[in-house]
Design a protein around this motif. Structure first.
Motif, PDB file in Angstrom:
ATOM      1  N   ILE A 150      -3.992  -6.928  -5.652  1.00 19.80           N
ATOM      2  CA  ILE A 150      -2.779  -7.302  -4.652  1.00 19.80           C
ATOM      3  C   ILE A 150      -2.804  -6.129  -3.499  1.00 19.80           C
ATOM      4  O   ILE A 150      -1.909  -6.359  -2.682  1.00 19.80           O
ATOM      5  CB  ILE A 150      -1.429  -7.203  -5.480  1.00 19.80           C
ATOM      6  N   ILE A 151      -3.600  -5.120  -3.410  1.00 18.96           N
ATOM      7  CA  ILE A 151      -3.696  -4.368  -2.619  1.00 18.96           C
ATOM      8  C   ILE A 151      -5.125  -3.932  -2.034  1.00 18.96           C
ATOM      9  O   ILE A 151      -5.899  -3.797  -2.759  1.00 18.96           O
ATOM     10  CB  ILE A 151      -3.004  -2.696  -2.749  1.00 18.96           C
ATOM     11  N   ALA A 160       0.781  -1.190  -0.104  1.00 19.86           N
ATOM     12  CA  ALA A 160       0.078   0.012  -0.129  1.00 19.86           C
ATOM     13  C   ALA A 160       1.011   1.200   0.045  1.00 19.86           C
ATOM     14  O   ALA A 160       0.422   2.335  -0.315  1.00 19.86           O
ATOM     15  CB  ALA A 160      -1.052  -0.054   1.158  1.00 19.86           C
ATOM     16  N   GLU A 161       2.054   1.163   0.462  1.00 22.63           N
ATOM     17  CA  GLU A 161       3.060   2.361   0.385  1.00 22.63           C
ATOM     18  C   GLU A 161       3.578   2.736  -0.780  1.00 22.63           C
ATOM     19  O   GLU A 161       3.644   3.880  -1.019  1.00 22.63           O
ATOM     20  CB  GLU A 161       4.065   2.267   1.491  1.00 22.63           C
ATOM     21  N   PHE A 162       3.458   1.728  -1.782  1.00 19.65           N
ATOM     22  CA  PHE A 162       3.812   1.896  -3.164  1.00 19.65           C
ATOM     23  C   PHE A 162       2.854   3.081  -3.808  1.00 19.65           C
ATOM     24  O   PHE A 162       3.406   3.959  -4.362  1.00 19.65           O
ATOM     25  CB  PHE A 162       3.801   0.625  -3.953  1.00 19.65           C
ATOM     26  N   PHE A 163       1.639   2.616  -3.711  1.00 15.98           N
ATOM     27  CA  PHE A 163       0.570   3.214  -4.229  1.00 15.98           C
ATOM     28  C   PHE A 163       0.355   4.755  -3.441  1.00 15.98           C
ATOM     29  O   PHE A 163       0.137   5.744  -4.307  1.00 15.98           O
ATOM     30  CB  PHE A 163      -1.022   2.657  -4.031  1.00 15.98           C
ATOM     31  N   LEU A 196      -6.514   1.567  -0.807  1.00 17.07           N
ATOM     32  CA  LEU A 196      -6.231   2.263  -2.066  1.00 17.07           C
ATOM     33  C   LEU A 196      -6.958   3.529  -1.957  1.00 17.07           C
ATOM     34  O   LEU A 196      -6.666   4.441  -2.382  1.00 17.07           O
ATOM     35  CB  LEU A 196      -6.867   1.532  -3.190  1.00 17.07           C
ATOM     36  N   VAL A 197      -8.209   3.367  -1.292  1.00 15.80           N
ATOM     37  CA  VAL A 197      -9.299   4.385  -1.051  1.00 15.80           C
ATOM     38  C   VAL A 197      -8.537   5.329  -0.358  1.00 15.80           C
ATOM     39  O   VAL A 197      -8.871   6.648  -0.533  1.00 15.80           O
ATOM     40  CB  VAL A 197     -10.582   3.977  -0.760  1.00 15.80           C
TER      41      VAL A 197
END
Length: 474
Positions: A300-301, A212-215, A306-307
């Protein structure tokens, strides 16, 4: 320090790559070489070798040229047939301090060309070269170019044009569309591996953190990039998801423009008949594109994560925008400072003022006298009240006037890439005179400092320059 091509994309994503050699020019001529960038990247090429690579004639043996497969949303509609249709990723250059993709644009047809010729023209290649240099100098994250070459072939667009190639440099060529392709094809394994690839090659600090840190990083980088577009008046023109860099670099220049007069509803792309990508809509389109990416990453997340990241987009963009915009007027980011900026932009819009030049004129007026400002700005009914409030706020925030004006000059460009200046350089280059192009690039690399013998690059566009039509073929 190690310098090499490691070409990880081909090794890790064979299903997303089609290997092929560029269709090089038989005869080629260097139009412009970015020797400064070459040296920054520690590329071991002479001018002659760089020209040969940028013309697709003689590559470094360590390169592994390939066309990438991806998809994307174009003007709001998903297109599954996209990919590198006229460009090849030549190799991934690894240094001790970072890594960069070298990409050759205009290298001939690939399996993803959709029936097109896979070529680029001199006009669009010069425009992309100049845009990269101009935005980089303004501090806007962007891809750049190492070289433009001209070849011995004619390319047909709206009319016959001179064929050219551009050697592009990017942190990575991974786009939102790479993830969309994997999502729509049910390739969850490749989705996760794409994330790991970007982390490994671009953001190693995320390596041991949740995906999630990637997004979240993508959201923040995209928001800050678009905030700077709005600060300096850059209109991309084709913000399709396949033109969105996953690391937040300005990518795939086409019918872009820098604002001349301040027009929030400005549409730079003649092909954009609905105004989807007009200047004022770029922040919201950025969020729309991130929603497409979030959907692609949903296998994958977790959706809630994401939201949550999407909800931070507007806050990050606005904070970055207001910090820079209030700074352009020499103010701190405050409620009063933001109000002064809004009123200033409204004045520019109502009186038809040049966007970036108005900030420099204001600095001159503060140094000398407000009477030096254009008459049609001063005669606006709201100007006197705005000026009074602005000067009062300045007085409470700045104690050293000379230091204030110097700071304002350091963030307000005197020289920007206007379409008419680019067109003049293009017309000269088409007549085999490359000096205007070289001089324009030189001026644009120092946008904030007054330069000797550069008065012509400050001028507002002539009437013909205000009506140039730029389309997707640009």
């Amino acid at each position: 320090m190690t310098f090499c091509f490691d070409n990880q994309f081909l090794q890790r994503f064979p299903d997303l790559a089609h290997t092929q050699h560029p269709a090089g020019f038989t005869k080629a001529q260097a139009v412009i070489l970015n020797t400064g960038l070459r040296d920054e990247l520690s590329l071991p090429y002479t001018d002659q070798q760089l020209t040969a690579i940028a013309a697709g004639q003689q590559l470094d043996p360590a390169m592994a040229p390939l066309a990438q497969k991806y998809t994307g949303h174009q003007f709001g509609h998903y297109n599954p047939y996209l990919g590198d249709g006229r460009g090849l990723l030549l190799g991934e250059w690894q240094t001790g301090s970072g890594r960069f993709d070298l990409h050759l644009k205009g290298a001939g047809p690939t399996p993803f060309s959709r029936g097109h010729d896979g070529r680029a023209v001199l006009r669009s290649s010069i425009r992309e070269y100049l845009a990269g240099e101009a935005l980089f100098a303004l501090g806007i994250p962007t891809t750049r170019a190492l070289a433009v070459t001209r070849g011995d072939l004619t390319v047909y667009r709206e009319q016959p044009e001179q064929g050219a190639m551009l050697l592009r440099v990017a942190g990575t060529h991974i786009r939102f569309g790479h993830f969309e392709y994997c999502y729509h094809r049910g390739k969850a394994g490749d989705l996760k591996e794409l994330v790991n690839y970007v982390i490994d090659t671009q953001w190693p600090d995320l390596k041991n953190l949740p995906l999630a840190e990637f997004f979240q990083r993508v959201v923040e980088r995209t928001a800050k990039m678009i905030a700077l577009w709005q600060v300096y008046g850059f209109n991309h023109g084709v913000m399709n998801t396949d033109n969105m860099s996953i690391i937040g670099e300005t990518f795939d220049f086409g019918p872009y423009a820098m604002l001349d007069r301040y027009q929030p509803e400005f549409i730079c792309n003649h092909s954009d008949t609905t105004g989807r990508y007009r200047f004022s809509e770029q922040p919201s389109v950025g969020l729309w594109n991130l929603n497409c990416l979030a959907q692609a990453l949903s296998p994958i997340i977790e959706s809630e994560q994401l939201v949550a990241s999407l909800h931070t987009y507007t806050k990050v963009l606005q904070e970055h925008y207001w910090e820079k915009m209030t700074g352009r007027l020499g103010l701190s980011d405050s409620v009063m400072g933001r109000d002064i900026v809004r009123r200033w932009l409204k004045l520019l819009d109502e009186s038809g003022q040049d966007y970036n030049l108005s900030f420099r004129r204001l600095i001159t007026a503060l140094r000398d006298s407000p009477e030096t400002l254009p008459a049609n700005l001063k005669t606006n009914a709201n100007f006197s009240l705005w000026l009074r409030d602005y000067l009062n706020l300045l007085e409470t925030e700045a104690s050293d006037k000379a230091q204030l004006l110097a700071q304002m000059e350091s963030v307000n460009p005197l020289y920007i890439l206007r379409n008419y200046l680019a067109q003049q350089a293009i017309s000269a280059a088409e007549d085999n005179d490359f000096k205007p192009l070289q001089r324009l690039a030189e001026v644009l690399r120092k946008p904030f400092s007054e330069q000797d013998h550069a008065e012509a690059y400050v001028a507002e566009p002539p009437d013909w320059g205000r009506h140039l039509q730029i389309s997707c073929s640009s």
